[in-house]
Scaffold this motif. Structure first.
Motif, PDB file in Angstrom:
ATOM      1  N   THR A 125       0.827  -1.202   0.000  1.00 45.49           N
ATOM      2  CA  THR A 125       0.000   0.000   0.000  1.00 45.49           C
ATOM      3  C   THR A 125       0.863   1.254   0.000  1.00 45.49           C
ATOM      4  N   LEU A 126       1.884   1.277   0.843  1.00 48.31           N
ATOM      5  CA  LEU A 126       2.781   2.433   0.897  1.00 48.31           C
ATOM      6  C   LEU A 126       3.469   2.661  -0.445  1.00 48.31           C
ATOM      7  N   LEU A 127       3.948   1.577  -1.053  1.00 50.17           N
ATOM      8  CA  LEU A 127       4.632   1.693  -2.343  1.00 50.17           C
ATOM      9  C   LEU A 127       3.664   2.133  -3.435  1.00 50.17           C
ATOM     10  N   GLY A 128       2.429   1.618  -3.386  1.00 49.88           N
ATOM     11  CA  GLY A 128       1.433   2.029  -4.369  1.00 49.88           C
ATOM     12  C   GLY A 128       1.072   3.493  -4.247  1.00 49.88           C
ATOM     13  N   LEU A 129       0.983   3.990  -3.008  1.00 51.72           N
ATOM     14  CA  LEU A 129       0.696   5.408  -2.789  1.00 51.72           C
ATOM     15  C   LEU A 129       1.812   6.277  -3.355  1.00 51.72           C
ATOM     16  N   VAL A 130       3.052   5.859  -3.117  1.00 52.11           N
ATOM     17  CA  VAL A 130       4.195   6.640  -3.605  1.00 52.11           C
ATOM     18  C   VAL A 130       4.253   6.616  -5.132  1.00 52.11           C
ATOM     19  N   PHE A 131       4.071   5.435  -5.730  1.00 53.63           N
ATOM     20  CA  PHE A 131       4.124   5.327  -7.187  1.00 53.63           C
ATOM     21  C   PHE A 131       2.949   6.057  -7.829  1.00 53.63           C
ATOM     22  N   GLY A 132       1.772   5.944  -7.226  1.00 53.56           N
ATOM     23  CA  GLY A 132       0.611   6.659  -7.753  1.00 53.56           C
ATOM     24  C   GLY A 132       0.796   8.159  -7.679  1.00 53.56           C
ATOM     25  N   ALA A 133       1.349   8.643  -6.562  1.00 52.73           N
ATOM     26  CA  ALA A 133       1.632  10.070  -6.440  1.00 52.73           C
ATOM     27  C   ALA A 133       2.619  10.518  -7.508  1.00 52.73           C
ATOM     28  N   ALA A 134       3.614   9.684  -7.780  1.00 58.42           N
ATOM     29  CA  ALA A 134       4.590  10.012  -8.820  1.00 58.42           C
ATOM     30  C   ALA A 134       3.918  10.146 -10.181  1.00 58.42           C
ATOM     31  N   GLN A 135       2.994   9.240 -10.488  1.00 58.70           N
ATOM     32  CA  GLN A 135       2.292   9.287 -11.766  1.00 58.70           C
ATOM     33  C   GLN A 135       1.468  10.575 -11.900  1.00 58.70           C
ATOM     34  N   VAL A 136       0.734  10.922 -10.847  1.00 56.77           N
ATOM     35  CA  VAL A 136      -0.113  12.118 -10.904  1.00 56.77           C
ATOM     36  C   VAL A 136       0.742  13.379 -10.974  1.00 56.77           C
ATOM     37  N   LEU A 137       1.776  13.473 -10.136  1.00 55.89           N
ATOM     38  CA  LEU A 137       2.654  14.646 -10.145  1.00 55.89           C
ATOM     39  C   LEU A 137       3.340  14.820 -11.486  1.00 55.89           C
ATOM     40  N   GLN A 138       3.817  13.707 -12.052  1.00 56.95           N
ATOM     41  CA  GLN A 138       4.494  13.786 -13.347  1.00 56.95           C
ATOM     42  C   GLN A 138       3.536  14.246 -14.437  1.00 56.95           C
ATOM     43  N   THR A 139       2.293  13.768 -14.380  1.00 57.26           N
ATOM     44  CA  THR A 139       1.305  14.144 -15.384  1.00 57.26           C
ATOM     45  C   THR A 139       0.992  15.636 -15.327  1.00 57.26           C
ATOM     46  N   TYR A 140       0.709  16.137 -14.115  1.00 56.71           N
ATOM     47  CA  TYR A 140       0.402  17.563 -13.988  1.00 56.71           C
ATOM     48  C   TYR A 140       1.633  18.421 -14.266  1.00 56.71           C
TER      49      TYR A 140
END
Length: 315
Positions: A73-88
C-alpha cells in the motif's frame, strides 16, 4: 539458482523493464491526444490490477498478509503520487525538461539510501550515477528554467526514487506477484479522484484500446512485477542506474517507430548511460578484497533477495 545468477537475471529483468517503459513514450503521446491523461492512467492501472488479480485467483496464490499489504500500500501510494505529479508537471513544462527532471531519480535514489537506510554509497557507484545523469541530460535537456511544472516533476522524481528504495527494502521474491497486485490497485485508487472530476473517458477506437491494453498489461502489470521481483535481488542504487536506460530505449523507439531522426545526443547520451551500467556492474569486482583479507560484505550489496539478512517486514 546461485545468487550471482539470480542477480544477473534481476539486472536483465530491469533492463527489459526499461526497454518496455521506453517503448511507451510515443504511444502515450499519441493516446493522450484523444483520451485525457488521468483517465488513461485509471483505465491502464485498473486493467493491470485486474490482470494480476486474475492470475493470482487462477493460481490460488494471493497473499494478503501484513507483510504484503502494508508495504504494498505504501509503495502504491508513492508510485501513484509520482504518476499524478508527473502528469500535472508535464502539462506545465516541456517534455524535454520533464524527461530530464524525472530521470533525476537515478541521483536521488543513492541519496535516499544513504539518508533513510544508512547505506554507504561507494565512490564507483557515485561515478556511475554521475555518468547516468550526464547521459540523461544529453538525451533530454534543451534549456532549463525553474517553473511550477519543473517543481512538480522534481517531486515526482523524488517519489519514484522512494519507490525504488522502498522496493529494495520490502520486496520478497516469494510474494512478488501479490505485492504487485496491491501496488497496482492502490495506484488505480490514487489516480481515480482527478479523473472523476470530469468523468472517466474511455478509448473510443479499437487501435486506442490496443494501445491502452499494451500500456496496462505489458507496461503496467508486467513491468511492475519485474521491478518488484528484481529489486528483491539487487540494491536500489544499482537498480536505478539500470533503469536509467529508459530514455535511451525511448529515443531508439522514437527513431525506429516514431519517425524521429537519430542524433548525436542519442549517441552520446546512450553511451554515457551504458558506461554507467557497466561501471556499476564491475564495481563489486573492483572492490574485491585482497588475498588474506576477511570477507567483507558491503552494505549496499546486501539485497533483499539474501534471505540470510531479510529486509522483509515481519508482523
Amino acid at each position: 539458482m546461485p545468487r550471482p545468477r539470480m542477480q544477473a537475471l534481476a539486472m536483465a529483468s530491469l533492463l527489459v523493464m526499461a526497454a518496455i517503459w521506453g517503448s511507451t513514450f510515443f504511444l502515450i503521446k499519441d493516446v493522450v491526444t484523444r483520451v485525457p491523461v488521468t483517465d488513461m492512467l485509471v483505465v491502464r492501472f485498473a486493467l493491470a490490477t485486474a490482470a494480476v488479480a486474475l492470475v493470482l485467483g487462477l493460481r490460488r496464490q494471493l497473499v494478503l498478509t501484513r507483510d504484503v499489504v502494508v508495504p504494498g500500500t505504501l509503495l502504491g501510494l508513492v508510485f501513484g503520487a509520482a504518476q499524478v505529479l508527473q502528469t500535472y508537471g508535464l502539462e506545465r513544462t516541456s517534455a524535454s525538461i520533464s524527461g530530464f527532471v524525472t530521470g533525476l531519480y537515478v541521483v536521488i535514489t543513492p541519496l535516499l539510501t544513504w539518508v533513510l537506510l544508512r547505506h554507504r554509497v561507494g565512490t564507483l557507484t557515485w561515478v556511475a550515477v554521475l555518468l547516468a545523469t550526464l547521459g540523461l541530460g544529453v538525451l533530454s535537456l534543451d534549456g532549463f528554467t525553474v517553473s511550477p511544472g519543473a517543481l512538480l516533476t522534481l517531486a515526482s522524481a523524488v517519489c519514484y526514487a522512494l519507490h525504488i528504495v522502498g522496493l529494495g527494502r520490502w520486496s520478497d521474491p516469494r510474494t512478488a506477484l501479490s505485492m504487485t497486485a496491491v501496488q497496482l490497485a492502490v495506484v488505480t485508487l490514487v489516480c481515480l479522484p482527478p479523473a472523476l472530476l470530469d468523468g472517466v473517458q474511455l478509448p473510443a477506437t479499437a487501435p486506442d484500446w490496443g494501445r491502452v491494453l499494451y500500456l496496462a498489461l505489458v507496461a503496467g502489470a508486467l513491468t511492475m512485477l519485474l521491478q518488484t521481483w528484481a529489486q528483491s535481488q539487487v540494491p536500489a542504487t544499482r537498480a536505478a542506474v539500470v533503469m536509467s536506460m529508459e530514455p535511451v530505449f525511448g529515443a531508439l523507439f522514437a527513431v525506429a517507430l516514431g519517425g524521429e531522426v537519430f542524433t548525436w545526443r542519442i549517441t552520446v547520451g546512450g553511451l554515457s548511460i551504458l558506461a554507467a551500467m557497466y561501471l556499476v556492474e564491475l564495481s563489486p569486482l573492483l572492490r574485491r578484497p585482497r588475498r588474506g583479507d576477511p570477507p567483507v560484505r558491503h552494505p549496499e550489496e546486501s539485497g533483499a533477495g539474501d534471505r540470510g539478512g531479510s529486509w522483509t517486514l515481519r508482523s
